[in-house]
Design a protein around this motif. Structure first.
Motif: not given
Length: 228
Positions: A102-108, A123-131
């Motif tokens: 959680i700390d490693q994957k959600f802070a960014r 950037e928005e699409e990459d963010f949404l996909k990762e999250a």
């Protein structure tokens, strides 16, 4: 141990919430000392966290403990009350794994949702996909349980507490909806359960207060970017 307990934090800190809720779950009274960050760090903070100079810091008698998840584990071991980690070594290791995940994957993703440049679609699409991929992994971990640790709040729930209040704030500011009932029903139910628990609710800031704080942060960053 009967030494006085203090928590150095700052208003609206995801990480500062963690030691507070851990202490409340253990029934340990504490004094909350709020820092005026980032520009006015107290001598107390600089003395007790000279390496990173960040909150939260737990002061327990003459001891100082830094880093939020480390603090939660210290609280679990130093004080009586309901355990925050499982007794079984394998289950404890698994809980630590997911807390670190959680700390490693959600802070960014949290901060990208605040700072994301308007119109930067890639950037928005990459963010949404990762999250969404990471949220799906957490969704599967609940497996019908009330909390990640079972029937009561534990280490992973405390680590994930940002999803119970701060994510809603960042969604409102960015206009991006991530944690929906359709996509993540178990996580949405968990978020309501966590925020409704008395120990968590007592030290969770309101969404309105967080929106005001982080909107100001976003506007400040946008202004600084314009002035470059």
């Amino acid at each position: 141990m009967s030494e006085r307990v203090k928590v150095l934090s700052t208003f609206g800190s995801i990480y500062g919430h963690r030691p507070e809720v851990a202490l409340r779950l253990k029934g340990i009274p504490y004094e909350l000392l709020l820092e005026d960050l980032p520009n006015n760090k107290s001598e107390l903070l600089l003395t007790h966290n000279p390496v990173h100079k960040l909150v939260p810091v737990l002061l327990h008698g003459d001891r100082s403990i830094c880093e939020s998840l480390n603090i939660v584990e210290y609280i679990d071991e130093a004080f009586g009350g309901p355990p925050l980690l499982p007794a079984d070594p394998c289950e404890r290791a698994t809980a630590r794994f997911w807390a670190q995940f959680i700390d490693q994957k959600f802070a960014r993703p949290f901060w990208i949702s605040i700072c994301m440049a308007d119109g930067d679609k890639e950037e928005e699409e990459d963010f949404l996909k990762e999250a969404k991929e990471n949220l799906l992994l957490l969704e599967r971990q609940l497996k019908g349980k009330k909390f990640f640790g079972g029937d009561s709040i534990g280490l992973v729930d405390i680590a994930a507490s940002g999803l119970a209040r701060w994510l809603q704030t960042f969604e409102e500011i960015s206009g991006v909806n991530l944690l929906t009932d359709e996509g993540f029903p178990a996580l949405c139910r968990w978020a309501k359960e966590y925020a409704g628990e008395e120990c968590a609710k007592a030290c969770l800031p309101s969404k309105e207060e967080l929106v005001a704080k982080f909107t100001a942060v976003k506007n400040f960053l946008a202004m600084a970017d314009v002035q470059k």
